[in-house]
Design an enzyme around this catalytic site. Sequence first.
Site, mmCIF file in Angstrom:
data_model
loop_
_atom_site.group_PDB
_atom_site.id
_atom_site.type_symbol
_atom_site.label_atom_id
_atom_site.label_comp_id
_atom_site.label_asym_id
_atom_site.label_seq_id
_atom_site.Cartn_x
_atom_site.Cartn_y
_atom_site.Cartn_z
ATOM 1 N N GLU A 61 0.612 40.616 -35.250
ATOM 2 C CA GLU A 61 -0.048 40.857 -34.075
ATOM 3 C C GLU A 61 -1.477 41.075 -34.178
ATOM 4 O O GLU A 61 -1.939 40.646 -33.108
ATOM 5 C CB GLU A 61 0.758 42.318 -33.757
ATOM 6 C CG GLU A 61 0.373 42.979 -32.392
ATOM 7 C CD GLU A 61 1.067 44.010 -31.936
ATOM 8 O OE1 GLU A 61 0.792 44.410 -30.644
ATOM 9 O OE2 GLU A 61 1.624 44.424 -32.842
ATOM 10 N N ASP A 77 4.686 42.927 -37.233
ATOM 11 C CA ASP A 77 4.273 43.917 -36.517
ATOM 12 C C ASP A 77 3.933 44.853 -37.581
ATOM 13 O O ASP A 77 4.685 45.699 -37.955
ATOM 14 C CB ASP A 77 5.371 44.232 -35.416
ATOM 15 C CG ASP A 77 4.429 45.056 -34.381
ATOM 16 O OD1 ASP A 77 3.331 45.730 -34.679
ATOM 17 O OD2 ASP A 77 4.776 45.396 -33.141
ATOM 18 N N ILE A 130 2.311 47.964 -37.269
ATOM 19 C CA ILE A 130 3.056 49.099 -36.526
ATOM 20 C C ILE A 130 3.471 49.024 -35.211
ATOM 21 O O ILE A 130 2.687 48.607 -34.385
ATOM 22 C CB ILE A 130 1.905 50.249 -36.334
ATOM 23 C CG1 ILE A 130 1.124 50.412 -37.880
ATOM 24 C CG2 ILE A 130 2.474 51.757 -35.983
ATOM 25 C CD1 ILE A 130 0.097 51.611 -37.670
ATOM 26 N N ASP A 131 4.817 49.016 -35.030
ATOM 27 C CA ASP A 131 5.457 48.801 -33.774
ATOM 28 C C ASP A 131 5.538 50.502 -33.170
ATOM 29 O O ASP A 131 6.492 51.077 -33.741
ATOM 30 C CB ASP A 131 6.619 47.959 -33.871
ATOM 31 C CG ASP A 131 7.280 47.737 -32.340
ATOM 32 O OD1 ASP A 131 6.509 47.031 -31.836
ATOM 33 O OD2 ASP A 131 8.624 48.029 -32.205
ATOM 34 N N THR A 138 2.311 51.692 -31.907
ATOM 35 C CA THR A 138 1.197 52.419 -32.153
ATOM 36 C C THR A 138 0.619 53.659 -31.400
ATOM 37 O O THR A 138 0.263 54.624 -31.817
ATOM 38 C CB THR A 138 -0.006 51.379 -31.933
ATOM 39 O OG1 THR A 138 0.095 50.402 -32.844
ATOM 40 C CG2 THR A 138 -1.309 51.938 -32.154
ATOM 41 N N ASP A 167 7.592 41.397 -32.140
ATOM 42 C CA ASP A 167 8.444 42.772 -31.690
ATOM 43 C C ASP A 167 9.920 42.680 -32.043
ATOM 44 O O ASP A 167 10.544 43.485 -31.991
ATOM 45 C CB ASP A 167 8.094 43.050 -30.090
ATOM 46 C CG ASP A 167 6.823 43.264 -29.636
ATOM 47 O OD1 ASP A 167 6.324 44.050 -30.250
ATOM 48 O OD2 ASP A 167 6.345 42.551 -28.736
#
Length: 284
Positions: free
Chosen positions: A77, A104, A106-107, A109, A232
Amino acid sequence: MSDQNNGSVIGGKSFTAVAINCASKAGEWIQTKLGNHASLDIKYSSHDLVTEVDKGSERLIRNLIMTHFPHHSFLGEEGVKPGPEASTKALEDVREAEYLWIVDPIDGTTNFVHGFPFFCVSIALAHNGEVIVGVVYDPMKDELFVAEKGKGAYVHGKRMQVSKEETLRGSLVATGLPADHQYALPLNLRGIGAIAPQVRNLRIAGSAALHMAYVAAGRLSGFWEIGLNSWDLAAGALLIQESGGVVGDTLGNPYHLGVRNVVASNGIIQQELIAALAHAEANQ
């Protein structure tokens, strides 16, 4: 944490073991930064944040993967410009790769920034466009969700199974609040207005990947959202499929890496959820 490291192997190295190692190391590092991030930038909208922790997590994951598989392709990402057009183009540029890691770092954030403990690391591996490994790691709960194509999905080392709810009325369903305020957010809000009265209850917790993992684990019966990206969805999609559920787009087509408007469920309520969104004109 339990390693399901009997996955596909290349050169003596297990794809799944590498994905698990990357997710756990990134998750442990992210935990040390909770409440201690130095920078905060807005990407596409006020809902779309990035910190140096996101970038550091992605760098850590990428370096580890490339150490093991230097010839594989990588889509993360934080290496993509903000906005749906840039995301679509970034995927198209690498979609034909034989092996593509989709990450990702940190999905969730926004949750991370506020100290709200619902965020995760999401790592998937696609082989010729088909996801074959999916790992979602929640560092705050030390929960590792792992799936291999054709070999099932697991959490805490135990096989996952989707819920058995037969109707929307009896289902706990989740969605999100998209970062795209021009197109996706108004459409999703219309869907929320239509779906909320038809379900047992609705959850909006701020991490699509964790919502998908919760569908796989039977904690949610369904999830939909407009305007998501491959990073995602890729890992969570395999988790759900390998737990007996169904993932597709809001028009009822099967999941593929390019899906942006997603509907995922235990399979039993899939058509009812799709129909409810269509009736509300909240599906595209």
